[in-house]
Design a protein around this motif. Structure first.
Motif, mmCIF file in Angstrom:
data_model
loop_
_atom_site.group_PDB
_atom_site.id
_atom_site.type_symbol
_atom_site.label_atom_id
_atom_site.label_comp_id
_atom_site.label_asym_id
_atom_site.label_seq_id
_atom_site.Cartn_x
_atom_site.Cartn_y
_atom_site.Cartn_z
ATOM 1 N N VAL A 124 0.852 -1.191 0.000
ATOM 2 C CA VAL A 124 0.000 0.000 0.000
ATOM 3 C C VAL A 124 0.884 1.235 0.000
ATOM 4 C CG1 VAL A 124 -1.804 1.249 1.241
ATOM 5 C CG2 VAL A 124 -1.769 -1.253 1.295
ATOM 6 N N LYS A 125 0.625 2.147 -0.938
ATOM 7 C CA LYS A 125 1.389 3.389 -1.043
ATOM 8 C C LYS A 125 0.428 4.574 -1.062
ATOM 9 C CE LYS A 125 5.441 1.461 -1.813
ATOM 10 N NZ LYS A 125 6.577 1.591 -0.968
ATOM 11 N N HIS A 126 0.671 5.507 -0.150
ATOM 12 C CA HIS A 126 -0.091 6.759 -0.145
ATOM 13 C C HIS A 126 0.807 7.815 -0.782
ATOM 14 C CE1 HIS A 126 -2.692 9.982 0.925
ATOM 15 N NE2 HIS A 126 -1.804 10.532 1.741
ATOM 16 N N ARG A 127 0.417 8.268 -1.954
ATOM 17 C CA ARG A 127 1.251 9.201 -2.705
ATOM 18 C C ARG A 127 0.393 10.079 -3.584
ATOM 19 N NH1 ARG A 127 4.706 5.272 -6.468
ATOM 20 N NH2 ARG A 127 5.961 5.501 -4.642
ATOM 21 N N THR A 128 0.956 11.207 -3.992
ATOM 22 C CA THR A 128 0.220 12.109 -4.885
ATOM 23 C C THR A 128 0.462 11.751 -6.341
ATOM 24 O OG1 THR A 128 2.032 13.707 -4.757
ATOM 25 C CG2 THR A 128 0.181 14.027 -3.262
ATOM 26 N N GLY A 129 1.642 11.239 -6.662
ATOM 27 C CA GLY A 129 1.952 10.854 -8.037
ATOM 28 C C GLY A 129 1.696 9.391 -8.282
ATOM 29 N N SER A 130 1.594 9.031 -9.542
ATOM 30 C CA SER A 130 1.311 7.639 -9.885
ATOM 31 C C SER A 130 2.523 6.741 -9.635
ATOM 32 C CB SER A 130 0.863 7.527 -11.340
ATOM 33 O OG SER A 130 1.899 7.945 -12.205
ATOM 34 N N MET A 131 2.248 5.484 -9.380
ATOM 35 C CA MET A 131 3.287 4.487 -9.173
ATOM 36 C C MET A 131 3.776 4.046 -10.545
ATOM 37 S SD MET A 131 3.066 0.955 -6.994
ATOM 38 C CE MET A 131 3.192 1.736 -5.406
ATOM 39 N N GLY A 132 5.088 3.945 -10.695
ATOM 40 C CA GLY A 132 5.675 3.610 -11.986
ATOM 41 C C GLY A 132 5.991 2.138 -12.171
ATOM 42 N N ALA A 133 6.475 1.828 -13.367
ATOM 43 C CA ALA A 133 6.802 0.454 -13.740
ATOM 44 C C ALA A 133 7.883 -0.133 -12.846
ATOM 45 C CB ALA A 133 7.232 0.410 -15.202
ATOM 46 N N ASP A 134 8.880 0.658 -12.465
ATOM 47 C CA ASP A 134 9.958 0.147 -11.609
ATOM 48 C C ASP A 134 9.420 -0.360 -10.278
ATOM 49 O OD1 ASP A 134 11.834 0.732 -13.533
ATOM 50 O OD2 ASP A 134 12.514 2.594 -12.594
ATOM 51 N N SER A 135 8.465 0.353 -9.707
ATOM 52 C CA SER A 135 7.884 -0.069 -8.425
ATOM 53 C C SER A 135 7.145 -1.391 -8.561
ATOM 54 C CB SER A 135 6.927 1.005 -7.900
ATOM 55 O OG SER A 135 7.624 2.186 -7.605
ATOM 56 N N ILE A 164 2.927 -13.779 -12.209
ATOM 57 C CA ILE A 164 2.184 -13.913 -10.965
ATOM 58 C C ILE A 164 1.024 -12.931 -11.009
ATOM 59 C CG2 ILE A 164 2.319 -13.621 -8.457
ATOM 60 C CD1 ILE A 164 5.320 -14.419 -8.764
ATOM 61 N N PRO A 165 -0.208 -13.369 -10.688
ATOM 62 C CA PRO A 165 -1.346 -12.453 -10.749
ATOM 63 C C PRO A 165 -1.167 -11.246 -9.817
ATOM 64 C CG PRO A 165 -2.070 -14.713 -10.357
ATOM 65 C CD PRO A 165 -0.583 -14.703 -10.238
ATOM 66 N N VAL A 166 -1.293 -10.043 -10.382
ATOM 67 C CA VAL A 166 -1.169 -8.803 -9.616
ATOM 68 C C VAL A 166 -2.381 -7.933 -9.925
ATOM 69 C CG1 VAL A 166 0.177 -6.713 -9.232
ATOM 70 C CG2 VAL A 166 1.348 -8.866 -9.657
ATOM 71 N N THR A 167 -3.077 -7.518 -8.885
ATOM 72 C CA THR A 167 -4.218 -6.616 -9.024
ATOM 73 C C THR A 167 -3.784 -5.234 -8.562
ATOM 74 O OG1 THR A 167 -5.761 -8.425 -8.604
ATOM 75 C CG2 THR A 167 -6.600 -6.190 -8.299
ATOM 76 N N LEU A 168 -4.104 -4.225 -9.358
ATOM 77 C CA LEU A 168 -3.784 -2.846 -9.022
ATOM 78 C C LEU A 168 -5.058 -2.133 -8.585
ATOM 79 C CD1 LEU A 168 -1.475 -1.923 -12.050
ATOM 80 C CD2 LEU A 168 -0.825 -2.910 -9.842
ATOM 81 N N ILE A 169 -4.991 -1.444 -7.452
ATOM 82 C CA ILE A 169 -6.146 -0.728 -6.905
ATOM 83 C C ILE A 169 -5.748 0.732 -6.713
ATOM 84 C CG2 ILE A 169 -7.776 -0.551 -4.981
ATOM 85 C CD1 ILE A 169 -8.058 -3.177 -6.457
ATOM 86 N N ASP A 170 -6.446 1.635 -7.410
ATOM 87 C CA ASP A 170 -6.199 3.063 -7.209
ATOM 88 C C ASP A 170 -7.204 3.604 -6.194
ATOM 89 O OD1 ASP A 170 -8.614 3.356 -8.603
ATOM 90 O OD2 ASP A 170 -7.667 4.116 -10.416
ATOM 91 N N GLY A 210 -2.574 6.344 -8.015
ATOM 92 C CA GLY A 210 -2.830 5.648 -9.273
ATOM 93 C C GLY A 210 -1.574 4.980 -9.812
ATOM 94 N N PHE A 211 -1.646 4.571 -11.082
ATOM 95 C CA PHE A 211 -0.571 3.816 -11.707
ATOM 96 C C PHE A 211 -0.303 4.356 -13.100
ATOM 97 C CE2 PHE A 211 -2.783 1.160 -8.701
ATOM 98 C CZ PHE A 211 -1.747 0.616 -7.960
ATOM 99 N N SER A 212 0.967 4.405 -13.454
ATOM 100 C CA SER A 212 1.337 4.840 -14.796
ATOM 101 C C SER A 212 0.956 3.750 -15.796
ATOM 102 C CB SER A 212 2.837 5.112 -14.870
ATOM 103 O OG SER A 212 3.565 3.889 -14.780
ATOM 104 N N LYS A 213 0.983 4.116 -17.063
ATOM 105 C CA LYS A 213 0.703 3.148 -18.124
ATOM 106 C C LYS A 213 1.713 1.995 -18.062
ATOM 107 C CE LYS A 213 -0.696 3.773 -22.797
ATOM 108 N NZ LYS A 213 -0.573 4.569 -24.019
ATOM 109 N N GLY A 214 2.977 2.337 -17.798
ATOM 110 C CA GLY A 214 4.023 1.320 -17.687
ATOM 111 C C GLY A 214 3.790 0.380 -16.516
ATOM 112 N N ALA A 215 3.305 0.909 -15.397
ATOM 113 C CA ALA A 215 3.018 0.078 -14.226
ATOM 114 C C ALA A 215 1.898 -0.910 -14.546
ATOM 115 C CB ALA A 215 2.639 0.958 -13.037
ATOM 116 N N LYS A 216 0.872 -0.434 -15.230
ATOM 117 C CA LYS A 216 -0.238 -1.323 -15.613
ATOM 118 C C LYS A 216 0.255 -2.421 -16.548
ATOM 119 C CE LYS A 216 -3.717 2.262 -15.031
ATOM 120 N NZ LYS A 216 -4.648 3.171 -15.695
ATOM 121 N N TYR A 217 1.133 -2.053 -17.465
ATOM 122 C CA TYR A 217 1.706 -3.035 -18.385
ATOM 123 C C TYR A 217 2.499 -4.091 -17.627
ATOM 124 C CZ TYR A 217 4.703 -5.061 -21.957
ATOM 125 O OH TYR A 217 5.377 -5.941 -22.763
#
Length: 105
Positions: A24-35, A70-76, A56-63
């Motif tokens: 869980v990350k509380h942040r103002t900017g989106s989480m990136g692919a590296d994370s 491994i199944p990963v669910t992203l929740i904004d 939220g999540f960047s386009k790269g993070a969603k990709y």
């Protein structure tokens, strides 16, 4: 300070698979692919990942989440609010005290 993920399992002890690993990350900017790559790199084959980011999540993070073995669910933040509203009636009283909501009609 090192943040540890939340680990859940069907038996509540972490002994039964699959383990659900939550970050869980509380942040103002989106989480990136590296994370996301870093998160999925720590998961085992039978784990399932759940990543929550208020920014939220960047386009790269969603990709990265979609292509993970491994199944990963992203929740904004919006999805988190939907889940809270949907399941609020099932929350225990301690959790309801932390998140006091009133229904408006």
């Amino acid at each position: 300070m090192t943040m540890k993920p939340i680990i859940a399992s069907p038996d509540g002890l972490g002994l039964e698979e699959p383990s659900i690993i939550v970050e869980v990350k509380h942040r103002t900017g989106s989480m990136g692919a590296d994370s996301i790559r870093s998160f999925t790199g720590g998961l085992r084959n039978r784990d399932k990942g759940l990543c929550v980011s208020t920014g939220g999540f960047s386009k790269g993070a969603k990709y990265e989440a979609e292509r993970s073995n491994i199944p990963v669910t992203l929740i904004d933040a919006e999805e988190l609010v939907r889940w809270i509203n949907q399941y609020y009636d099932h929350f225990d009283w301690d959790t309801r005290a932390l998140v006091p909501l009133k229904k408006t009609y």
